[in-house]
Design a protein around this motif. Structure first.
Motif, PDB file in Angstrom:
ATOM      1  N   ALA A 261       1.032  -1.309  -0.072  1.00 53.76           N
ATOM      2  CA  ALA A 261       0.266   0.172   0.080  1.00 53.76           C
ATOM      3  C   ALA A 261       0.591   1.064   0.132  1.00 53.76           C
ATOM      4  O   ALA A 261       2.208   1.209  -0.241  1.00 53.76           O
ATOM      5  CB  ALA A 261      -0.773   0.057   1.385  1.00 53.76           C
ATOM      6  N   GLU A 262       0.112   2.466   0.292  1.00 50.54           N
ATOM      7  CA  GLU A 262       0.809   3.363  -0.661  1.00 50.54           C
ATOM      8  C   GLU A 262       1.360   4.253   0.886  1.00 50.54           C
ATOM      9  O   GLU A 262       2.524   4.345   1.338  1.00 50.54           O
ATOM     10  CB  GLU A 262       0.051   4.521   0.011  1.00 50.54           C
ATOM     11  N   ASN A 263       1.638   3.212   2.323  1.00 50.58           N
ATOM     12  CA  ASN A 263       2.247   2.985   3.810  1.00 50.58           C
ATOM     13  C   ASN A 263       3.840   2.006   3.620  1.00 50.58           C
ATOM     14  O   ASN A 263       4.343   2.144   4.654  1.00 50.58           O
ATOM     15  CB  ASN A 263       1.204   3.440   4.890  1.00 50.58           C
ATOM     16  N   GLN A 264       3.085   1.667   2.645  1.00 51.88           N
ATOM     17  CA  GLN A 264       4.775   0.624   2.613  1.00 51.88           C
ATOM     18  C   GLN A 264       4.167  -0.996   3.082  1.00 51.88           C
ATOM     19  O   GLN A 264       5.030  -1.319   3.684  1.00 51.88           O
ATOM     20  CB  GLN A 264       5.589   1.102   3.062  1.00 51.88           C
TER      21      GLN A 264
END
Length: 313
Positions: free
Chosen positions: A271-274
């Motif tokens: 996801a975008e938050n890794q």
């Protein structure tokens, strides 16, 4: 040559597995002797590799610290005894016919036997995770290594030194071998039996396994001062030593890596938050797990309520 043969076998297994309509499932089986047993880290590993179910024997409460909420994405089932969970797996992990009562007469026992026989093709094998072991070529061989019962410690071991330390205390060899995990000795759904104890599987748990796997390592503690007599002894007895370099969660993750690769699981995305994108979380989760047989009880109650409603109409 042995490495090349193993690589070919793995490729053949992968090709055969690609023809499956759905990937094989894997289960995690553990002992939960107390309500405060710490299972959080292992549950996080199981969730990361998409475990179909986590089966615990003992209490239906545990310490989930370290899972960081990943236990909410797992179907965790608590069983009252090892006999119940073995029967559950023999019936293909189907709890629609869960046995709530202890079998006390011959008729009930015969009925259970016929139930198990009819679902033999769906039986899910129990594969014990022996742990991490260091040694020579034998520990890496696709032929597998023998598993022994160590009466002194109460645990199963792969070390033949412990097994034949003396004639008076000669250890019993279990009927199934342990195979290095890189050979990926799988053919269907699998239930991995894991012990939190660094010494490995207790003998009573090892006896219910259909096979075993281990994480092989190279021994770096060889002594150059060995005499010729010692070297001759080492040639007769395979040098297998239990390793303490890897913790239980790491060993379990290595096993699941090989299984998920063999089963052709899709790799998770970031996801975008890794962080890994997780599966869908169960709705209205109020407890850590459910007890074995609750689905059957609920269905019976719903059926009785429907009959009562129809009678009133």
């Amino acid at each position: 040559q042995g490495v090349c043969v193993d690589a070919v076998n793995i490729n053949m297994q992968d090709d055969n597995n690609q023809q499956r309509q759905s990937p094989p499932r894997h289960f995690l089986l553990m002992h939960n002797p107390t309500k405060t047993t710490h299972l959080g880290t292992l549950l996080r590993c199981a969730a990361a590799f998409r475990a179909h179910q986590v089966l615990i024997v003992g209490h239906d409460k545990f310490n989930a610290q370290g899972s960081f909420g990943s236990h909410l994405y797992l179907d965790i089932v608590a069983f009252p005894s090892w006999e119940c969970v073995v029967d559950y797996l023999k019936r293909g992990a189907n709890d629609d016919g869960a046995h709530h009562d202890i079998i006390t007469d011959a008729a009930s026992a015969a009925h259970q036997t016929s139930t198990i026989d009819s679902s033999k093709d769906n039986s899910i094998p129990i594969v014990g995770i022996s742990g991490a072991y260091g040694g020579d070529e034998c520990i890496f061989s696709s032929d597998g290594v023998a598993v022994y019962e160590d009466a002194d410690t109460g645990y199963a071991t792969l070390s033949p030194r412990d097994a034949i330390s003396s004639e008076e205390k000669k250890q019993k060899e279990l009927p199934h071998k342990s195979y290095p995990i890189h050979t990926r000795p799988f053919s269907s759904d699998v239930c991995f039996l894991l012990s939190k104890d660094k010494r490995g599987l207790p003998i009573s748990h090892a006896r219910i396994c259909d096979s075993y796997v281990h994480v092989p390592q190279i021994c770096f503690d060889a002594d150059d001062s060995d005499t010729d007599a010692q070297l001759n002894t080492l040639e007769k007895i395979p040098r297998i030593i239990q390793s303490t370099l890897l913790e239980t969660a790491t060993i379990y993750s290595i096993v699941l890596h090989h299984f998920s690769a063999w089963a052709n699981y899709n790799e998770r995305n970031f996801a975008e938050n890794q962080k890994f994108i997780k599966d869908t979380k169960s709705n209205m989760r109020r407890r850590l797990c459910r007890r074995y047989g609750e689905n059957v009880t609920k269905k019976k109650k719903d059926a009785n309520n429907d009959l009562q409603t129809e009678g009133e109409l």
